[in-house]
Scaffold this motif. Structure first.
Motif, mmCIF file in Angstrom:
data_model
loop_
_atom_site.group_PDB
_atom_site.id
_atom_site.type_symbol
_atom_site.label_atom_id
_atom_site.label_comp_id
_atom_site.label_asym_id
_atom_site.label_seq_id
_atom_site.Cartn_x
_atom_site.Cartn_y
_atom_site.Cartn_z
ATOM 1 N N ARG A 1 0.849 -1.198 0.000
ATOM 2 C CA ARG A 1 0.000 0.000 0.000
ATOM 3 C C ARG A 1 0.881 1.243 0.000
ATOM 4 N NH1 ARG A 1 -3.686 -0.463 4.683
ATOM 5 N NH2 ARG A 1 -1.816 0.057 5.894
ATOM 6 N N TYR B 1 -2.700 0.430 -4.183
ATOM 7 C CA TYR B 1 -2.208 -0.893 -3.810
ATOM 8 C C TYR B 1 -1.604 -1.558 -5.055
ATOM 9 C CZ TYR B 1 -5.274 -0.202 0.241
ATOM 10 O OH TYR B 1 -5.882 0.287 1.364
ATOM 11 N N THR C 1 -4.676 6.503 -2.200
ATOM 12 C CA THR C 1 -4.028 5.306 -1.669
ATOM 13 C C THR C 1 -4.054 4.256 -2.760
ATOM 14 O OG1 THR C 1 -4.763 5.804 0.576
ATOM 15 C CG2 THR C 1 -4.039 3.556 0.135
#
Length: 346
Positions: free
Chosen positions: A261, A299, A297
Motif C-alpha cells: 500500500r 495498492y 491510496t
C-alpha cells in the motif's frame, strides 16, 4: 458511479463517474445545473455483448445487478484485448503466484519509507502500460449521488481502447441502471428507464455523439470522450509523477492478493501543468473548485500493477469518494458494438 478506484481512475474515474451521475440526475430532473465531469479486449463493431472473463478467468460476464444485457452474437470483426489469461491479480505471466522472478516491484521498499515520485511513476508506467485488458469494479459517491458498477477494458499502452461497463446509479433517491460501451471511438449507452427519461423509445441503445439532437447525449458524449481518451492504467503514473509525497505503508492483503500500500499526495497544479487535452481541462476544473492536493491510496501487486486505488476529497463544500479495484488482468475480454438496428442515432 462505478466501483474501485480513485483518480482519474482514482481522480479521473471519479470524474468520469461523476459525469454519468450528473447526467443521469439531469435526466431524472432531480438535480439542477450542469453535469460535472466524472470518471469506466476484444473490440467488435456491430454486436452488443462484450463478454468479459471473470476474476478467475471462467468467462462470466462483468455485470452489475439490474443492468441491461444484450446477448447478440459478436461480429467477426471483433478485436481481442488479450490472449493470455491471468488467474489472479498477483499472478505471474504464466498464471502462477507471481514468484517467477519477473518483478520484485512493490515489495522493494520498507514500510513508512518515502518513495521517489519519479521512480514510482516509472514502475507503474512500465507495469500498467503493458496491460492488454483489465476487469474490475468502481464506486463513486458525492453529494447524495452514488454509482456502483463493473467494467471490462481493452488497453493499449496504458490507454483505454474499449470499455464495457454496467452501472447502477442512485441520484437523490432515484435509482437508474445503465450500460456503457466504448467501441471504435463510439460511445453507446443503454438502460430502459434512462433512455425513456431522455425521450428515446423503440431502441435499446443510444449513440452519445456531440452531433446528437438530444442535449443529454451531446453532454454525455463530450464529458465521456474526454475522460476515455485520457483515462486508463497509465493515469496513475501521471499522478505519481506529480506527487508531492509518496509513502510506502507496507504489505496489505486485497482479497487474497499480496500487495503493498502506498499513500500519494498529488499536487493538482503540478499535474495540471504537465497534463494535456481533456486531462488538463479536468485538472484545471478541479483547481478552480478549490482542490489543491489529491490524496490517493494505491495498492500495487508484486508486478507493480494497480490492484486497488482509493481517494476521498472535498472541494467547494462537496465531498467525493471513489474506489477502484481490478479483479483480473490480461484475461480474454470481448467488447462489441450493438446491432445498428437497435441504436438511436438522432
Amino acid at each position: 458511479m462505478g466501483t474501485r478506484t480513485t483518480s482519474g481512475r482514482t481522480a479521473l474515474r471519479a470524474l468520469a463517474a461523476a459525469c454519468l451521475l450528473a447526467v443521469a440526475a439531469g435526466c431524472a430532473g432531480t438535480v439542477a445545473g450542469t453535469a460535472q465531469p466524472v470518471a469506466g479486449a476484444t473490440i467488435t463493431s456491430p454486436s452488443a455483448t462484450g463478454t468479459a472473463q471473470s476474476a478467475t478467468g471462467t468467462g462470466q460476464p462483468a455485470t452489475s445487478p439490474g443492468t441491461d444485457s444484450d446477448p447478440t452474437t459478436p461480429d467477426p470483426g471483433t478485436t481481442t484485448g488479450s490472449s493470455t489469461a491471468s488467474t489472479g491479480s498477483s499472478g505471474g505471466t504464466d498464471g502462477t503466484d507471481g514468484t517467477d522472478g519477473t518483478t520484485t516491484g512493490s515489495t522493494a521498499t520498507s514500510s513508512g519509507q518515502r518513495v521517489d515520485p519519479a521512480e514510482f511513476a516509472s514502475r507503474v508506467r512500465k507495469a500498467n502500460g503493458a496491460l492488454r485488458s483489465m476487469v474490475g469494479s468502481l464506486t463513486v459517491r458525492a453529494a447524495g449521488t452514488s454509482a456502483e458498477g463493473a467494467f471490462s477494458e481493452a488497453l493499449a499502452g496504458g490507454r483505454i481502447t474499449g470499455i464495457d461497463m454496467n452501472l447502477r446509479l442512485s441520484v437523490s433517491g432515484t435509482d437508474l441502471s445503465m450500460r456503457l460501451l466504448l467501441v471504435s471511438d463510439k460511445i453507446y449507452v443503454s438502460g430502459q428507464e434512462l433512455l425513456s427519461r431522455m425521450g428515446i423509445t423503440g431502441k435499446r441503445w443510444a449513440l452519445a455523439s456531440p452531433d446528437s439532437e438530444n442535449p443529454v447525449l451531446q453532454q454525455l458524449a463530450g464529458q465521456l470522450d474526454g475522460y476515455l481518451r485520457s483515462a486508463g492504467a497509465d493515469q496513475y503514473s501521471v499522478q505519481a509523477a506529480a506527487a508531492s509525497e509518496i509513502v510506502d505503508e507496507g504489505p496489505a492483503d486485497v482479497k487474497g492478493v499480496r500487495t503493498t500500500r502506498y499513500r500519494m499526495v498529488v499536487d493538482v497544479a503540478k499535474a495540471a501543468a504537465a497534463a494535456t487535452g481533456a486531462q488538463k481541462q479536468q485538472l484545471e476544473q478541479s483547481l478552480a473548485a478549490g482542490l489543491r492536493s489529491l490524496p490517493i491510496t494505491v495498492y500495487l501487486d508484486e508486478r507493480d500493477r494497480v490492484v486497488r486505488a482509493e481517494s476521498r476529497t472535498t472541494a467547494s463544500g462537496v465531498t467525493a469518494s471513489t474506489s477502484f479495484e481490478a479483479t483480473s488482468f490480461d484475461t480474454d475480454v470481448t467488447i462489441s458494438a450493438p446491432d445498428p438496428a437497435t441504436v438511436y442515432t438522432g
